[in-house]
Motif scaffolding. Structure first.
Motif, mmCIF file in Angstrom:
data_model
loop_
_atom_site.group_PDB
_atom_site.id
_atom_site.type_symbol
_atom_site.label_atom_id
_atom_site.label_comp_id
_atom_site.label_asym_id
_atom_site.label_seq_id
_atom_site.Cartn_x
_atom_site.Cartn_y
_atom_site.Cartn_z
ATOM 1 N N ALA A 1 0.830 -1.207 0.000
ATOM 2 C CA ALA A 1 0.000 0.000 0.000
ATOM 3 C C ALA A 1 0.862 1.254 0.000
ATOM 4 N N VAL A 2 1.936 1.232 0.784
ATOM 5 C CA VAL A 2 2.838 2.388 0.830
ATOM 6 C C VAL A 2 3.492 2.599 -0.528
ATOM 7 N N ALA A 3 3.985 1.523 -1.125
ATOM 8 C CA ALA A 3 4.650 1.627 -2.428
ATOM 9 C C ALA A 3 3.688 2.119 -3.505
ATOM 10 N N ASP A 4 2.458 1.631 -3.461
ATOM 11 C CA ASP A 4 1.461 2.027 -4.467
ATOM 12 C C ASP A 4 1.102 3.501 -4.362
ATOM 13 N N ALA A 5 1.265 4.090 -3.172
ATOM 14 C CA ALA A 5 0.873 5.480 -2.958
ATOM 15 C C ALA A 5 1.975 6.478 -3.332
ATOM 16 N N VAL A 6 3.161 5.977 -3.680
ATOM 17 C CA VAL A 6 4.276 6.873 -4.008
ATOM 18 C C VAL A 6 4.020 7.546 -5.358
ATOM 19 N N VAL A 7 4.125 8.865 -5.352
ATOM 20 C CA VAL A 7 3.964 9.639 -6.586
ATOM 21 C C VAL A 7 5.270 9.581 -7.376
ATOM 22 N N ASP A 8 5.164 9.325 -8.678
ATOM 23 C CA ASP A 8 6.342 9.175 -9.536
ATOM 24 C C ASP A 8 7.310 8.177 -8.906
ATOM 25 N N PRO A 9 6.901 6.908 -8.860
ATOM 26 C CA PRO A 9 7.626 5.896 -8.083
ATOM 27 C C PRO A 9 8.940 5.417 -8.696
ATOM 28 N N THR A 10 9.977 6.245 -8.584
ATOM 29 C CA THR A 10 11.316 5.785 -8.929
ATOM 30 C C THR A 10 11.769 4.802 -7.851
ATOM 31 N N PRO A 11 12.743 3.932 -8.145
ATOM 32 C CA PRO A 11 13.223 3.007 -7.105
ATOM 33 C C PRO A 11 13.644 3.713 -5.827
ATOM 34 N N GLU A 12 14.342 4.831 -5.962
ATOM 35 C CA GLU A 12 14.807 5.566 -4.774
ATOM 36 C C GLU A 12 13.641 6.093 -3.947
ATOM 37 N N ARG A 13 12.624 6.628 -4.601
ATOM 38 C CA ARG A 13 11.475 7.174 -3.864
ATOM 39 C C ARG A 13 10.680 6.072 -3.162
ATOM 40 N N VAL A 14 10.589 4.915 -3.790
ATOM 41 C CA VAL A 14 9.830 3.817 -3.176
ATOM 42 C C VAL A 14 10.502 3.340 -1.900
ATOM 43 N N VAL A 15 11.810 3.049 -1.940
ATOM 44 C CA VAL A 15 12.467 2.531 -0.732
ATOM 45 C C VAL A 15 12.549 3.596 0.352
ATOM 46 N N ALA A 16 12.686 4.870 -0.038
ATOM 47 C CA ALA A 16 12.710 5.950 0.958
ATOM 48 C C ALA A 16 11.359 6.084 1.638
ATOM 49 N N ALA A 17 10.278 6.003 0.860
ATOM 50 C CA ALA A 17 8.931 6.107 1.428
ATOM 51 C C ALA A 17 8.641 4.950 2.373
ATOM 52 N N LEU A 18 9.070 3.755 2.006
ATOM 53 C CA LEU A 18 8.852 2.586 2.869
ATOM 54 C C LEU A 18 9.631 2.716 4.172
ATOM 55 N N ALA A 19 10.874 3.184 4.080
ATOM 56 C CA ALA A 19 11.689 3.355 5.292
ATOM 57 C C ALA A 19 11.060 4.367 6.238
ATOM 58 N N GLU A 20 10.584 5.491 5.681
ATOM 59 C CA GLU A 20 9.988 6.518 6.534
ATOM 60 C C GLU A 20 8.668 6.054 7.137
ATOM 61 N N ALA A 21 7.881 5.324 6.354
ATOM 62 C CA ALA A 21 6.606 4.812 6.876
ATOM 63 C C ALA A 21 6.846 3.872 8.051
ATOM 64 N N LYS A 22 7.852 3.021 7.933
ATOM 65 C CA LYS A 22 8.165 2.096 9.024
ATOM 66 C C LYS A 22 8.591 2.855 10.278
ATOM 67 N N ALA A 23 9.441 3.856 10.100
ATOM 68 C CA ALA A 23 9.918 4.619 11.258
ATOM 69 C C ALA A 23 8.773 5.359 11.941
ATOM 70 N N ARG A 24 7.916 6.000 11.155
ATOM 71 C CA ARG A 24 6.817 6.787 11.744
ATOM 72 C C ARG A 24 5.794 5.910 12.450
ATOM 73 N N THR A 25 5.636 4.681 11.986
ATOM 74 C CA THR A 25 4.650 3.781 12.588
ATOM 75 C C THR A 25 5.012 3.409 14.022
ATOM 76 N N VAL A 26 6.302 3.361 14.345
ATOM 77 C CA VAL A 26 6.696 2.906 15.681
ATOM 78 C C VAL A 26 7.020 4.049 16.640
ATOM 79 N N VAL A 27 6.869 5.281 16.178
ATOM 80 C CA VAL A 27 7.100 6.414 17.088
ATOM 81 C C VAL A 27 6.033 6.388 18.191
ATOM 82 N N ALA A 28 6.492 6.325 19.406
ATOM 83 C CA ALA A 28 5.583 6.339 20.560
ATOM 84 C C ALA A 28 6.002 7.489 21.469
ATOM 85 N N VAL A 29 5.432 7.537 22.655
ATOM 86 C CA VAL A 29 5.799 8.607 23.588
ATOM 87 C C VAL A 29 7.186 8.301 24.136
ATOM 88 N N ARG A 30 8.151 8.994 23.607
ATOM 89 C CA ARG A 30 9.536 8.811 24.021
ATOM 90 C C ARG A 30 10.081 10.159 24.486
#
Length: 204
Positions: free
Chosen positions: A34-63
């Motif tokens: 779903a994250v990859a499909d939502a990338v605008v102008d999905p170059t390889p670099e943009r896809v892996v960057a978007a996936l990495a950021e999505a993973k990081a943001r998902t686990v941000v908790a009260v720290r």
């Protein structure tokens, strides 16, 4: 300061531990397709960057004081961007193409600086490493697939496991092929105001 790794990859964890960091592991569970499909102008670099950021943001908790690091790796080969095969049939078909070929392993990295439960800074980057594949026999490929290893790794191969037998060489950063680029992560940490030396485990 906590170092939170938004990945269940034992290879990434191993790279960090060997390099002096004991991260807190939090698995993101993001829908990668779903994250990859939502990338605008999905170059390889943009896809892996978007996936990495999505993973990081998902686990941000009260720290109170932390850095969260997300990574995602995919192989760009023969004009196609591929991730984990998930099945033996897909892995076998992939290796039929990889034999004797050359591809680019891209690993997206996202570093989030968290203070008082809020993301105060973000740095994102991509490391690309050229991988030259060997020419394993059909019997060797069958044995490799039967091991189960290539089913759950980007591009259906590893550098630091059984797949290393079938990689002739790389041009670039080996830690990135394993799953997390130490040089790039150091630069991204610096970009959010954190020195990697602050995160090393005490040796005293």
């Amino acid at each position: 300061m906590e170092f939170i790794l938004a990945s269940q990859s034992p290879a990434r964890l191993g790279v960090l531990r060997t390099a002096g960091i004991d991260p807190v592991v939090r698995v993101s569970g993001v829908d990668e397709d779903a994250v990859a499909d939502a990338v605008v102008d999905p170059t390889p670099e943009r896809v892996v960057a978007a996936l990495a950021e999505a993973k990081a943001r998902t686990v941000v908790a009260v720290r109170d004081n932390a850095v969260v690091v997300g990574c995602d790796s995919m192989l760009h080969f023969d004009g196609e961007l591929v991730g984990k095969p998930k099945s033996a049939d897909v892995a076998r078909a992939r290796w039929a193409k990889l034999v004797g070929g050359t591809g680019e392993l891209l690993t997206g990295h996202a570093v989030l600086r968290v203070v008082d439960g809020q993301v105060v800074d973000t740095a994102v980057g991509v490391q690309t490493t050229t991988v030259r594949f060997g020419s394993p026999s059909e019997a060797e490929i069958d044995a490799y697939i039967a091991s189960g290893e290539p089913l759950e790794v980007a591009g259906a191969f590893t550098l630091d496991g059984l797949g290393g037998w079938f990689v002739e060489g790389i041009d670039g950063d080996p830690s990135s092929v394993i799953g997390i680029s130490l040089p790039l992560t150091r630069r991204l940490l610096a970009a959010v105001g954190v020195s990697v030396t602050q995160l090393w485990r005490s040796t005293r």
